[in-house]
Structure formats: structure tokens, C-alpha cells
Design a protein around this motif. Structure first.
Motif, PDB file in Angstrom:
ATOM      1  N   GLY A   1      -5.853   3.468  -4.124  1.00 33.24           N
ATOM      2  CA  GLY A   1      -4.475   3.166  -3.738  1.00 33.24           C
ATOM      3  C   GLY A   1      -4.181   3.292  -2.263  1.00 33.24           C
ATOM      4  N   VAL A   2      -5.155   3.731  -1.468  1.00 34.62           N
ATOM      5  CA  VAL A   2      -4.954   3.867  -0.022  1.00 34.62           C
ATOM      6  C   VAL A   2      -5.856   2.877   0.701  1.00 34.62           C
ATOM      7  CG1 VAL A   2      -4.291   6.285  -0.163  1.00 34.62           C
ATOM      8  CG2 VAL A   2      -6.702   5.694   0.130  1.00 34.62           C
ATOM      9  N   LYS A   3      -5.541   2.647   1.975  1.00 32.70           N
ATOM     10  CA  LYS A   3      -6.337   1.742   2.790  1.00 32.70           C
ATOM     11  C   LYS A   3      -7.626   2.429   3.229  1.00 32.70           C
ATOM     12  CE  LYS A   3      -2.107  -0.339   4.664  1.00 32.70           C
ATOM     13  NZ  LYS A   3      -1.283  -0.529   5.874  1.00 32.70           N
TER      14      LYS A   3
ATOM     15  N   SER B   1       0.831  -1.206   0.000  1.00 37.04           N
ATOM     16  CA  SER B   1       0.000   0.000   0.000  1.00 37.04           C
ATOM     17  C   SER B   1       0.867   1.258   0.000  1.00 37.04           C
ATOM     18  CB  SER B   1      -0.924   0.003   1.219  1.00 37.04           C
ATOM     19  OG  SER B   1      -1.677   1.187   1.273  1.00 37.04           O
ATOM     20  N   PHE B   2       1.901   1.264   0.862  1.00 39.16           N
ATOM     21  CA  PHE B   2       2.789   2.417   0.946  1.00 39.16           C
ATOM     22  C   PHE B   2       3.522   2.632  -0.367  1.00 39.16           C
ATOM     23  CE2 PHE B   2       7.053   4.145   2.187  1.00 39.16           C
ATOM     24  CZ  PHE B   2       6.616   5.418   2.514  1.00 39.16           C
ATOM     25  N   LYS B   3       4.006   1.527  -0.983  1.00 39.80           N
ATOM     26  CA  LYS B   3       4.714   1.623  -2.272  1.00 39.80           C
ATOM     27  C   LYS B   3       3.798   2.199  -3.348  1.00 39.80           C
ATOM     28  CE  LYS B   3       7.180  -1.846  -3.725  1.00 39.80           C
ATOM     29  NZ  LYS B   3       7.583  -3.250  -4.048  1.00 39.80           N
ATOM     30  N   LYS B   4       2.547   1.744  -3.351  1.00 37.03           N
ATOM     31  CA  LYS B   4       1.603   2.196  -4.372  1.00 37.03           C
ATOM     32  C   LYS B   4       1.294   3.674  -4.214  1.00 37.03           C
ATOM     33  CE  LYS B   4      -2.819   0.880  -6.478  1.00 37.03           C
ATOM     34  NZ  LYS B   4      -3.973  -0.052  -6.398  1.00 37.03           N
ATOM     35  N   VAL B   5       1.028   4.093  -2.976  1.00 38.27           N
ATOM     36  CA  VAL B   5       0.724   5.507  -2.717  1.00 38.27           C
ATOM     37  C   VAL B   5       1.913   6.379  -3.078  1.00 38.27           C
ATOM     38  CG1 VAL B   5       0.250   7.201  -0.905  1.00 38.27           C
ATOM     39  CG2 VAL B   5      -0.993   5.038  -0.936  1.00 38.27           C
ATOM     40  N   LYS B   6       3.107   5.937  -2.682  1.00 34.01           N
ATOM     41  CA  LYS B   6       4.324   6.680  -2.981  1.00 34.01           C
ATOM     42  C   LYS B   6       4.510   6.876  -4.483  1.00 34.01           C
ATOM     43  CE  LYS B   6       8.857   6.689  -1.187  1.00 34.01           C
ATOM     44  NZ  LYS B   6      10.037   5.957  -0.719  1.00 34.01           N
ATOM     45  N   LYS B   7       4.258   5.814  -5.237  1.00 37.87           N
ATOM     46  CA  LYS B   7       4.423   5.867  -6.693  1.00 37.87           C
ATOM     47  C   LYS B   7       3.407   6.817  -7.317  1.00 37.87           C
ATOM     48  CE  LYS B   7       4.696   2.907 -10.798  1.00 37.87           C
ATOM     49  NZ  LYS B   7       4.606   1.511 -11.313  1.00 37.87           N
ATOM     50  N   ILE B   8       2.156   6.720  -6.868  1.00 39.79           N
ATOM     51  CA  ILE B   8       1.108   7.590  -7.413  1.00 39.79           C
ATOM     52  C   ILE B   8       1.420   9.060  -7.136  1.00 39.79           C
ATOM     53  CG2 ILE B   8      -1.322   8.251  -7.173  1.00 39.79           C
ATOM     54  CD1 ILE B   8      -1.951   5.296  -6.638  1.00 39.79           C
ATOM     55  N   VAL B   9       1.809   9.354  -5.890  1.00 37.29           N
ATOM     56  CA  VAL B   9       2.108  10.743  -5.514  1.00 37.29           C
ATOM     57  C   VAL B   9       3.278  11.285  -6.324  1.00 37.29           C
ATOM     58  CG1 VAL B   9       2.923  12.235  -3.637  1.00 37.29           C
ATOM     59  CG2 VAL B   9       1.151  10.534  -3.193  1.00 37.29           C
ATOM     60  N   SER B  10       4.295  10.451  -6.556  1.00 39.00           N
ATOM     61  CA  SER B  10       5.469  10.909  -7.311  1.00 39.00           C
ATOM     62  C   SER B  10       5.123  11.236  -8.765  1.00 39.00           C
ATOM     63  CB  SER B  10       6.571   9.843  -7.265  1.00 39.00           C
ATOM     64  OG  SER B  10       6.178   8.675  -7.954  1.00 39.00           O
TER      65      SER B  10
END
Length: 264
Positions: free
Chosen positions: A173-175, A135-144
Motif C-alpha cells: 500500500g505504500v510507494k 497511495s495516500f488514501k490507501k495508506v490512510k485507510k489501512i492505518v485507520s
């Protein structure tokens, strides 16, 4: 699917109704408090049981929320809703250089022992630091990938969908309810005497707690100055949900379990 399981609070006091319709969601938190507790038993209990003050304090807060469900609520529009579970969010440093920050959430923390909380928090924090948290990886990628000028409006739309209309999709992409009922941040290593953390607008939590290290402090007892182990906690409240009455219950609950942790 629904973002959070919520049940509308139908009977509001006059003050609660006026409060909700007077203030908007806080951009800057408006109510603060600095609490100090006798931590002699708290520290010894944590050491004897192989847990940190953060693990033990998380259990304390979860129990306080369990005993005072009126504080485990969320404002949506002009209405107040009851959360059905006690979920505690803890800040986690992704690296020791401070380049990034994330958090781990302990679901149903009031139903778990302090040992279960320790195990879950340690595993979650390690997964985040090892870049194994999906989840953290996905959010990080989307935000970037989002251009800077689009970040604010997209965050607003996400917040609107999830918290105003209570709509959730895995595509976000978030919980679900990613910040839960309450946020705790351990600030004991920063070197400050005390601090008050802001309530992030997107978190929708009614309270943020800044936890400091247990330390020796001079206090007056029976007109004599003695040295006592104390635990300081900075508190930031959303006054729309937690007023003086509920705040006093929170303080009494924390005091009860910090000074006598064996009651947990």
C-alpha cells in the motif's frame, strides 16, 4: 520485485565499518547543526522566477546530493548501500488546521529544473489535500483499520521486508522507498527561531532539513554591524552515513547555491 534499486558499497573505510557496527539505527537523531547563509540573491532569484524558497531550496539540495553521491546511501544491517536516484521528500500539511500531515516526493529531483519541481510539488500537494492521491488514501485507510496495539509490530514487519530484505509488493500500500534520499520540512511559519526535526526511524534517510523563512538579521562585516538577508536551516544527520567530512561538503554546497542560485 525489489523495493529499491541498490548497489552494495564494497570498499568501506575503517571508520565507516566501525560506525555501522557500533550504532544501531538512530531512534533519536544524534548529530545536529544550525546553518545560516547570505540569502540576498536567493530571495531575489526566487521572486524573479516565480518560485518559493522551498522550491528553490529543494533544487539546491538535489544538486548537492548529485555532486556528493557518498551521502545518498542507506544502511542495511551491517552494510552500506548506494541509492541510484536523488529523491527529495517534502512535508505537506493536509489541512490548515493541522489535523493530518503527509508528504510529496520529487523523484530524480537533481535532473529536474526548479520550475518542474514547483509544478510537481504543487500538483502533489493539491491532490493530497483534495483527497485524490490514491497511495495516500490507501495508506490512510489501512492505518485507520489497524488496532492500536498491532500498529508497532506491523510497522516493524513492513520496515523489515522493505529495507532489510529489500522486498516490495504493491500489496503493502505504500510507494517504493517512500521517503527517498532526504527530507525537507518548512518550519518558517511556526514562529520558532530555529528547530531540529527528528529522523523518523522508518524513513531511512541520512538527513532531515528544517527550512526557515528568509529574514533580515544584524551581522558583523568588516567590524561593522549591517543588516543582511539570511536563510537559517536546521540540520539533523545520521552520523553512521554522514560524518564531519561529508557534512562540510554539504554545507559548502548549500552555501554555494544559496548565495549564487543562478549557478543552478
Amino acid at each position: 520485485m525489489k523495493h529499491i534499486k541498490l548497489k552494495k558499497v564494497k570498499r568501506l573505510s575503517s571508520w565507516r565499518k566501525v560506525s555501522i557496527n557500533t550504532w544501531k539505527m538512530p531512534v533519536d537523531p544524534s548529530t545536529y547543526g544550525l546553518l545560516k547563509f547570505n540569502a540576498k540573491n536567493f530571495e531575489s532569484f526566487a521572486k524573479e522566477n516565480g518560485v518559493t524558497p522551498t522550491h528553490l531550496f529543494t533544487k539546491v539540495i538535489a544538486q548537492v546530493f548529485h555532486e556528493n553521491p557518498e551521502i545518498n546511501r542507506i544502511v542495511r544491517g551491517a552494510n552500506l548501500y548506494q541509492r541510484e536516484s536523488v529523491d527529495i521528500f517534502l512535508q505537506v500539511s493536509v489541512d490548515h488546521k493541522g489535523h493530518d500531515l503527509s508528504g510529496a516526493i520529487i523523484r530524480d529531483a537533481d535532473k529536474k529544473s526548479v520550475f518542474e519541481i514547483r509544478k510537481e510539488l504543487m500538483e502533489s500537494a493539491q491532490n493530497i489535500r483534495d483527497n485524490k492521491d490514491k497511495s495516500f488514501k490507501k495508506v490512510k485507510k489501512i492505518v485507520s483499520l489497524i488496532p492500536n496495539f498491532l500498529t508497532r509490530p506491523l510497522l516493524y514487519l513492513l520496515d523489515l521486508a522493505m529495507y532489510r530484505f529489500n522486498f516490495y509488493s504493491p500489496l503493502f500500500g505504500v510507494k517504493n522507498d517512500p521517503f527517498g534520499s532526504c527530507m525537507i520540512t518548512s518550519v518558517g511559519n511556526f514562529g520558532a527561531e530555529f528547530a531540529f526535526a527528528p529522523i523518523p526511524t522508518i524513513s531511512h534517510v541520512p538527513i532531515v532539513l528544517s527550512l526557515f523563512k528568509v529574514k533580515n538579521e544584524p551581522i558583523v562585516e568588516d567590524d561593522k554591524v549591517i543588516i543582511q538577508k539570511t536563510l537559517s536551516v536546521g540540520v539533523t544527520l545520521d552520523h553512521r552515513i554522514i560524518d564531519g567530512v561529508y557534512a562540510s561538503r554539504i554545507i559548502a554546497g548549500i552555501k554555494k547555491y544559496v548565495e549564487s542560485p543562478q549557478l543552478l
